[in-house]
Design a protein around this motif. Sequence first.
Motif, PDB file in Angstrom:
ATOM      1  N   ASP A   1      10.303   0.921  -5.746  1.00  0.00           N
ATOM      2  CA  ASP A   1       9.816   2.297  -5.777  1.00  0.00           C
ATOM      3  C   ASP A   1       8.809   2.510  -4.638  1.00  0.00           C
ATOM      4  N   ALA A   2       8.568   3.769  -4.295  1.00  0.00           N
ATOM      5  CA  ALA A   2       7.723   4.102  -3.139  1.00  0.00           C
ATOM      6  C   ALA A   2       6.323   3.504  -3.252  1.00  0.00           C
ATOM      7  N   GLU A   3       5.755   3.519  -4.435  1.00  0.00           N
ATOM      8  CA  GLU A   3       4.406   2.983  -4.632  1.00  0.00           C
ATOM      9  C   GLU A   3       4.372   1.480  -4.364  1.00  0.00           C
ATOM     10  N   THR A   4       5.366   0.759  -4.872  1.00  0.00           N
ATOM     11  CA  THR A   4       5.425  -0.687  -4.670  1.00  0.00           C
ATOM     12  C   THR A   4       5.735  -1.017  -3.212  1.00  0.00           C
ATOM     13  N   ALA A   5       6.608  -0.236  -2.570  1.00  0.00           N
ATOM     14  CA  ALA A   5       6.917  -0.453  -1.153  1.00  0.00           C
ATOM     15  C   ALA A   5       5.668  -0.271  -0.304  1.00  0.00           C
ATOM     16  N   SER A   6       4.901   0.748  -0.618  1.00  0.00           N
ATOM     17  CA  SER A   6       3.658   1.005   0.104  1.00  0.00           C
ATOM     18  C   SER A   6       2.670  -0.149  -0.094  1.00  0.00           C
ATOM     19  N   ALA A   7       2.553  -0.615  -1.327  1.00  0.00           N
ATOM     20  CA  ALA A   7       1.657  -1.746  -1.613  1.00  0.00           C
ATOM     21  C   ALA A   7       2.135  -3.004  -0.896  1.00  0.00           C
ATOM     22  N   PHE A   8       3.455  -3.192  -0.801  1.00  0.00           N
ATOM     23  CA  PHE A   8       4.025  -4.350  -0.111  1.00  0.00           C
ATOM     24  C   PHE A   8       3.618  -4.326   1.369  1.00  0.00           C
ATOM     25  N   ILE A   9       3.779  -3.175   2.006  1.00  0.00           N
ATOM     26  CA  ILE A   9       3.422  -3.052   3.425  1.00  0.00           C
ATOM     27  C   ILE A   9       1.923  -3.239   3.616  1.00  0.00           C
ATOM     28  N   LYS A  10       1.117  -2.670   2.733  1.00  0.00           N
ATOM     29  CA  LYS A  10      -0.336  -2.847   2.827  1.00  0.00           C
ATOM     30  C   LYS A  10      -0.708  -4.314   2.689  1.00  0.00           C
ATOM     31  N   GLU A  11      -0.032  -5.039   1.791  1.00  0.00           N
ATOM     32  CA  GLU A  11      -0.323  -6.465   1.635  1.00  0.00           C
ATOM     33  C   GLU A  11       0.022  -7.219   2.913  1.00  0.00           C
ATOM     34  N   LEU A  12       1.186  -6.914   3.506  1.00  0.00           N
ATOM     35  CA  LEU A  12       1.541  -7.557   4.775  1.00  0.00           C
ATOM     36  C   LEU A  12       0.477  -7.274   5.831  1.00  0.00           C
ATOM     37  N   MET A  13       0.035  -6.035   5.904  1.00  0.00           N
ATOM     38  CA  MET A  13      -0.975  -5.656   6.892  1.00  0.00           C
ATOM     39  C   MET A  13      -2.297  -6.392   6.648  1.00  0.00           C
ATOM     40  N   SER A  14      -2.594  -6.690   5.381  1.00  0.00           N
ATOM     41  CA  SER A  14      -3.831  -7.418   5.073  1.00  0.00           C
ATOM     42  C   SER A  14      -3.795  -8.847   5.620  1.00  0.00           C
ATOM     43  N   TYR A  15      -2.586  -9.365   5.894  1.00  0.00           N
ATOM     44  CA  TYR A  15      -2.435 -10.696   6.500  1.00  0.00           C
ATOM     45  C   TYR A  15      -2.349 -10.603   8.020  1.00  0.00           C
ATOM     46  N   GLY A  16      -2.603  -9.412   8.569  1.00  0.00           N
ATOM     47  CA  GLY A  16      -2.554  -9.230  10.021  1.00  0.00           C
ATOM     48  C   GLY A  16      -1.153  -9.026  10.561  1.00  0.00           C
ATOM     49  N   ILE A  17      -0.223  -8.674   9.698  1.00  0.00           N
ATOM     50  CA  ILE A  17       1.173  -8.503  10.101  1.00  0.00           C
ATOM     51  C   ILE A  17       1.431  -7.043  10.447  1.00  0.00           C
ATOM     52  N   THR A  18       2.158  -6.836  11.545  1.00  0.00           N
ATOM     53  CA  THR A  18       2.554  -5.505  11.975  1.00  0.00           C
ATOM     54  C   THR A  18       4.012  -5.292  11.580  1.00  0.00           C
ATOM     55  N   VAL A  19       4.314  -4.121  11.038  1.00  0.00           N
ATOM     56  CA  VAL A  19       5.663  -3.793  10.580  1.00  0.00           C
ATOM     57  C   VAL A  19       6.331  -2.898  11.617  1.00  0.00           C
ATOM     58  N   PHE A  20       7.543  -3.286  12.029  1.00  0.00           N
ATOM     59  CA  PHE A  20       8.310  -2.524  13.005  1.00  0.00           C
ATOM     60  C   PHE A  20       9.709  -2.249  12.484  1.00  0.00           C
ATOM     61  N   SER A  21      10.237  -1.104  12.900  1.00  0.00           N
ATOM     62  CA  SER A  21      11.602  -0.717  12.616  1.00  0.00           C
ATOM     63  C   SER A  21      12.204  -0.158  13.897  1.00  0.00           C
TER      64      SER A  21
END
Length: 113
Positions: free
Chosen positions: A85-105
């Motif tokens: 769901d959108a809320e969990t997807a958003s939390a997933f991306i935020k968690e990745l970002m907290s590890y210094g990870i950049t998300v690209f598409s």
Amino acid sequence: MDDIKNAWIYCSIDAPEDVHGILKGQYEQLENYAAQMRFTVVGSSQDLGRGLKSMLPGLLSVLESAKAGAFQIFLVESISRIKVDAETASAFIKELMSYGITVFSPLEGKISI
């Protein structure tokens, strides 16, 4: 010398099986994108079907590798491929970002939440 960025490729489809080779196509698109961006692909995971409130195995692999510091770039065809769901997807991306990870598409560019 350029800094080498390690990337993780994530692919997913809603179907219970990949009879049309869509996952392979997604992977190849993301692998080509990684090469264009000069990222080194160090891992990948995939999921079939859709997660509702729980994480799918491929996404759990992403988080485990992120926590271990295995990569700095997360590549996904589109944010819609994160099948929760959108809320969990958003939390997933935020968690990745907290590890210094950049998300690209390749379709959406750099993704920030």
